[in-house]
Design a protein around this motif. Structure first.
Motif, PDB file in Angstrom:
ATOM      1  N   CYS A   1       3.772  -3.110   3.662  1.00 45.92           N
ATOM      2  CA  CYS A   1       4.237  -2.146   2.662  1.00 45.92           C
ATOM      3  C   CYS A   1       3.731  -0.780   3.093  1.00 45.92           C
ATOM      4  CB  CYS A   1       3.683  -2.511   1.276  1.00 45.92           C
ATOM      5  SG  CYS A   1       3.792  -1.149   0.076  1.00 45.92           S
TER       6      CYS A   1
ATOM      7  N   GLY B   1       3.701   1.798   1.456  1.00 45.69           N
ATOM      8  CA  GLY B   1       3.073   2.492   0.321  1.00 45.69           C
ATOM      9  C   GLY B   1       1.571   2.303   0.327  1.00 45.69           C
ATOM     10  N   CYS B   2       1.124   1.084   0.631  1.00 43.28           N
ATOM     11  CA  CYS B   2      -0.317   0.816   0.597  1.00 43.28           C
ATOM     12  C   CYS B   2      -0.837   0.258   1.914  1.00 43.28           C
ATOM     13  CB  CYS B   2      -0.640  -0.128  -0.553  1.00 43.28           C
ATOM     14  SG  CYS B   2       0.156  -1.736  -0.402  1.00 43.28           S
TER      15      CYS B   2
ATOM     16  N   CYS C   1       5.622  -4.460  -4.829  1.00 46.11           N
ATOM     17  CA  CYS C   1       4.532  -4.880  -3.952  1.00 46.11           C
ATOM     18  C   CYS C   1       3.421  -5.465  -4.828  1.00 46.11           C
ATOM     19  CB  CYS C   1       4.016  -3.665  -3.172  1.00 46.11           C
ATOM     20  SG  CYS C   1       2.488  -3.955  -2.280  1.00 46.11           S
TER      21      CYS C   1
ATOM     22  N   CYS D   1       0.327  -2.729  -4.477  1.00 49.89           N
ATOM     23  CA  CYS D   1       0.350  -1.370  -5.060  1.00 49.89           C
ATOM     24  C   CYS D   1       1.355  -1.205  -6.194  1.00 49.89           C
ATOM     25  CB  CYS D   1       0.593  -0.325  -3.980  1.00 49.89           C
ATOM     26  SG  CYS D   1       2.252  -0.348  -3.284  1.00 49.89           S
TER      27      CYS D   1
END
Ligand SMILES: [Zn+2]
Length: 232
Positions: A199, A201-202, A222, A225
């Motif tokens: 991911c 994002g994280c 996710c 996150c």
């Protein structure tokens, strides 16, 4: 179209809109009067005022010199005319001439000093005028450029917002609302790309179950996150 992709595109538009709005704010704040031009104008006015006062002083001194010169000529005329015979009277007249000449000397010195100052201030006025001209031209050029940038950004924003509207109409309003709230909570990134099972994002590796679900058409968040996952 895949729902996650639609939301991802919405987010890309949002990022562009925010960036253009910031740029528009910066451009707009620079449109207006220039501190440098105003300061230069104030200095010019102050020097011009000094110049006017000095010129007045110069004319007064010149007028006084003329006046004393006339008085000297009149006294000398009497002195050398032969009309006055009385030695006492002649001595007094001679004294008067000398007094006038001393006075004229003082006035001439004063006039020279004032003329010197006039020249200095005239040079300052010329220098500031030239600076002001340059500053004003530069400011006008900048303002014109800023106005152009503003128009461009406004047009770009109108286009982006139109595209955002169009795209968002293809998605359930509740989903758009969910995306908006998530984006606010997640620092501007509601939808995260999935790259090589991670991911973005994280930056955490996604469990296989998450990866399998992402391939479907449902929104998957996710598990680490909470962002919506988007497989490009
Ligand atoms: Zn994540």
């Amino acid at each position: 179209m895949n729902l996650a992709r639609q939301l991802y595109q919405l987010q890309e538009l949002d990022v562009e809109i925010e960036s253009d709005e910031q740029a528009l704010g910066r451009v707009t704040s620079q449109i207006g009067e220039s501190e440098a031009v105003l300061e230069s104008q104030a200095r010019l006015e102050s020097e011009q005022q000094s110049l006017e006062e000095l010129k007045h002083q110069q004319h007064t001194a010149e007028w006084e010199i003329d006046d004393v010169t006339t008085k000297i000529a009149a006294a000398e005329e009497s002195l050398f005319s032969g009309r006055i015979k009385n030695p006492k009277e002649l001595a007094s007249l001679q004294q008067e001439v000398e007094m006038f000449k001393a006075r004229r000397g003082q006035l001439e010195e004063k006039a020279l000093s004032v003329i010197d100052q006039v020249e200095q201030v005239e040079a300052a006025v010329a220098k500031i005028s030239a600076e002001l001209k340059t500053l004003t031209a530069e400011w006008r050029r900048q303002q014109k450029q800023l106005a152009g940038e503003k128009t461009k950004l406004q047009a770009a924003l109108a286009d982006l917002k139109g595209r955002w509207q169009q795209l968002s109409e293809q998605v359930e309003p509740e989903t758009v609302e969910f995306y908006k709230q998530l984006r606010e909570r997640k620092g501007g990134t509601a939808v995260a790309r999935v790259e090589q099972g991670i991911c973005r994002g994280c930056r955490i590796s996604l469990p296989t179950t998450d990866l399998q679900r992402v391939r479907g058409n449902n929104l998957v968040q996710c598990s680490s996150c909470g962002r919506i996952l988007f497989l490009a």
